[in-house]
Design a protein around this motif. Structure first.
Motif, short mmCIF file in Angstrom:
data_model
loop_
_atom_site.label_atom_id
_atom_site.label_comp_id
_atom_site.label_asym_id
_atom_site.label_seq_id
_atom_site.Cartn_x
_atom_site.Cartn_y
_atom_site.Cartn_z
N VAL A 191 0.84 -1.20 0.00
CA VAL A 191 0.00 0.00 0.00
C VAL A 191 0.88 1.25 0.00
CG1 VAL A 191 -1.79 1.28 1.26
CG2 VAL A 191 -1.86 -1.23 1.17
N PHE A 192 0.49 2.21 -0.83
CA PHE A 192 1.22 3.46 -0.96
C PHE A 192 0.25 4.63 -0.84
CE2 PHE A 192 3.40 0.22 -3.33
CZ PHE A 192 4.72 0.37 -2.93
N SER A 193 0.71 5.70 -0.21
CA SER A 193 -0.06 6.94 -0.24
C SER A 193 0.67 7.90 -1.17
CB SER A 193 -0.20 7.55 1.15
OG SER A 193 1.03 8.04 1.62
N TYR A 194 -0.10 8.80 -1.75
CA TYR A 194 0.51 9.84 -2.59
C TYR A 194 -0.19 11.16 -2.29
CZ TYR A 194 -3.41 8.37 -5.58
OH TYR A 194 -4.65 8.03 -6.05
N THR A 195 0.63 12.18 -2.18
CA THR A 195 0.12 13.53 -1.96
C THR A 195 0.32 14.30 -3.25
OG1 THR A 195 0.59 13.44 0.39
CG2 THR A 195 0.32 15.64 -0.58
N ILE A 196 -0.77 14.86 -3.73
CA ILE A 196 -0.77 15.59 -5.00
C ILE A 196 -0.98 17.07 -4.71
CG2 ILE A 196 -1.98 15.89 -7.21
CD1 ILE A 196 -0.76 13.11 -7.00
N GLU A 200 -4.22 20.71 -2.54
CA GLU A 200 -3.44 19.54 -2.17
C GLU A 200 -4.35 18.49 -1.56
OE1 GLU A 200 0.65 19.88 -0.37
OE2 GLU A 200 -0.39 18.95 1.32
N TYR A 201 -4.11 17.22 -1.90
CA TYR A 201 -4.86 16.13 -1.29
C TYR A 201 -3.97 14.90 -1.22
CZ TYR A 201 -5.60 13.88 -5.85
OH TYR A 201 -5.42 13.25 -7.06
N THR A 202 -4.36 13.98 -0.36
CA THR A 202 -3.65 12.71 -0.23
C THR A 202 -4.62 11.57 -0.47
OG1 THR A 202 -2.10 13.67 1.36
CG2 THR A 202 -2.28 11.27 1.33
N SER A 203 -4.16 10.59 -1.24
CA SER A 203 -4.95 9.40 -1.51
C SER A 203 -4.01 8.20 -1.49
CB SER A 203 -5.66 9.54 -2.87
OG SER A 203 -6.61 8.51 -3.03
N GLY A 204 -4.48 7.06 -1.94
CA GLY A 204 -3.63 5.89 -1.90
C GLY A 204 -4.01 4.84 -2.90
N THR A 205 -3.13 3.85 -3.03
CA THR A 205 -3.36 2.72 -3.92
C THR A 205 -2.62 1.51 -3.38
OG1 THR A 205 -3.41 2.05 -6.25
CG2 THR A 205 -1.40 3.15 -5.50
N ALA A 206 -3.06 0.33 -3.79
CA ALA A 206 -2.40 -0.91 -3.40
C ALA A 206 -1.91 -1.62 -4.66
CB ALA A 206 -3.35 -1.80 -2.63
N LEU A 248 -14.96 11.27 -11.42
CA LEU A 248 -15.19 12.71 -11.25
C LEU A 248 -14.38 13.22 -10.07
CD1 LEU A 248 -19.04 12.96 -11.83
CD2 LEU A 248 -17.19 13.61 -13.39
N GLY A 249 -13.78 14.38 -10.25
CA GLY A 249 -13.09 15.05 -9.16
C GLY A 249 -11.98 14.24 -8.54
N VAL A 250 -11.56 14.69 -7.36
CA VAL A 250 -10.56 14.01 -6.55
C VAL A 250 -11.02 14.08 -5.12
CG1 VAL A 250 -8.58 14.39 -8.09
CG2 VAL A 250 -9.16 16.14 -6.41
N VAL A 251 -10.86 13.00 -4.38
CA VAL A 251 -11.30 12.88 -2.98
C VAL A 251 -12.67 13.54 -2.73
CG1 VAL A 251 -9.01 12.50 -2.00
CG2 VAL A 251 -9.83 14.85 -2.21
N GLY A 252 -13.59 13.32 -3.69
CA GLY A 252 -14.96 13.79 -3.52
C GLY A 252 -15.23 15.25 -3.84
N VAL A 253 -14.25 15.96 -4.38
CA VAL A 253 -14.44 17.38 -4.71
C VAL A 253 -13.95 17.67 -6.13
CG1 VAL A 253 -14.32 18.17 -2.31
CG2 VAL A 253 -12.24 18.09 -3.68
N GLN A 254 -14.45 18.77 -6.66
CA GLN A 254 -14.01 19.28 -7.95
C GLN A 254 -13.51 20.71 -7.72
OE1 GLN A 254 -17.74 18.55 -10.11
NE2 GLN A 254 -16.65 17.03 -11.34
#
Length: 127
Positions: free
Chosen positions: A30-35, A83-89, A67-73
């Motif tokens: 699992v990795f997090s990424y901050t954009i 800026e937001y942080t999300s993740g992927t496996a 649509l959008g990122v982390v629930g927002v546009q």
């Protein structure tokens, strides 16, 4: 070119391995990424949707659209950033992500903000 200056959204990334959510024995990494998305253009622009291509070291590809990122546009004024942080496996300890954000400027012009490929990697301790 004027259009390049008018519609100039830049994306930067930072990644981190999330050991506490990973299970190496079960091939789950699992990795997090901050954009950070920065509007360097001269007109307000809204992020409408995203497209990601996630590739592991076995060349397994996941495409993610939505649509959008982390629930927002977010609507970014010139000079603003979001800026937001999300993740992927991944099923492997190393992989890559790349993609784009689909943007709409206040004047109705649609354009893409490319996301350069970045690496997801489990840190290794040198012996």
């Amino acid at each position: 070119m004027e259009s390049d200056e008018k519609y100039d959204v830049r994306v930067s990334t930072e990644t981190q391995y999330v050991a506490e959510q990973s299970d190496e024995a079960k091939s789950r990494f699992v990795f997090s990424y901050t954009i950070t998305i920065h509007n360097g253009g001269s007109v307000p622009a809204q992020l409408i949707s995203r497209h990601w291509i996630v590739t592991d070291s076995h060349n397994q590809i996941q495409e993610v659209r939505g649509l959008g990122v982390v629930g927002v546009q977010p609507l970014l004024q010139p000079g603003e950033q979001f800026e937001y942080t999300s993740g992927t496996a991944l099923a492997t300890p190393v992989g890559t992500m790349r993609g784009s954000y689909q943007m709409v400027a206040e004047d109705g012009t649609q354009f893409e903000a490319p996301i350069a490929e970045f690496t997801l990697s489990v840190p290794r301790v040198l012996h």
